[in-house]
Design a protein around this motif. Structure first.
Motif: not given
Length: 213
Positions: A112-127
């Motif tokens: 599965s692929v989810v694209e065009c995530l916001l930088s804030e969303e990527m930061a939250l997932i990383s946290e």
């Protein structure tokens, strides 16, 4: 709070609810159902291999060369996606938009692929997961195993007329994310409710910080 709530206009307030995990306000670029825990790769760049190194000009002299270049890209992309599959990756979360050839092979190999995530969303997932986004460079994805996050579930979610992505992650810290689905008849009322809730959470946060001290 902005990444942990989503507003849904056109529904009664009584339809509001709290969901475990996070809700990404976009649809899947590719969706392949998977059972149980699955490995998720976070990326910040397109996964399609480049024909040349950065700042190097690539010249095509004929249609035959152009077709050969496209075939080379397709084969390299397929090999890359097969490599991800062999590493048990079932989900790609990307802040960049991926090329059609990547989406095609992702569907073919059950990723599965989810694209065009916001930088804030990527930061939250990383946290939440403790995993940093992976930046592909050259052939390094073929030579190393990138760090992946563990998702406990990943599924489509329909909020009103909007298709979203609902994901749960195995958290590496005490923070267990939940997402507030805030419903209301119109956007204006939803914004008012969201602002009031954010202020309430801020007040509670300050209160508990003072108690802790």
């Amino acid at each position: 709070f902005a990444e942990l709530h989503t507003a849904v206009p056109g529904l009664p307030a009584a339809a509001s609810r709290v969901l475990p995990g996070i809700v990404l306000r976009r649809d899947f670029a590719a969706y392949c159902p998977a059972q149980g825990e699955l490995r998720a790769l976070l990326v910040t760049e397109p996964l399609r291999p480049a024909l040349t190194a950065p700042d190097v000009e690539f010249v095509v002299d004929s249609e035959g060369q152009y077709r050969a270049s496209l075939l080379w890209i397709a084969r390299r992309t397929e090999a890359l996606v097969k490599q991800l599959q062999s590493n048990n990756v079932k989900l790609i979360l990307s802040s960049a938009k991926q090329e059609d050839v990547v989406i095609y092979y992702a569907k073919l190999y059950g990723i599965s692929v989810v694209e065009c995530l916001l930088s804030e969303e990527m930061a939250l997932i990383s946290e939440i997961t403790g995993v940093s986004p992976y930046t592909p460079f050259g052939d390094n994805l073929y030579r190393e195993t990138p760090e992946t996050a563990v998702a406990t579930f990943c599924q489509p979610l329909l909020l009103g007329s909007k298709r979203c992505v609902h994901i749960g992650f195995a958290s590496v810290c005490a923070f267990q994310p939940h997402c507030l689905v805030l419903c209301g008849p119109v956007d204006g009322i939803n914004k008012q409710h969201a602002a009031a809730l954010e202020e309430a959470f801020t007040m509670l946060q300050q209160l508990f910080k003072a108690v802790g001290q």
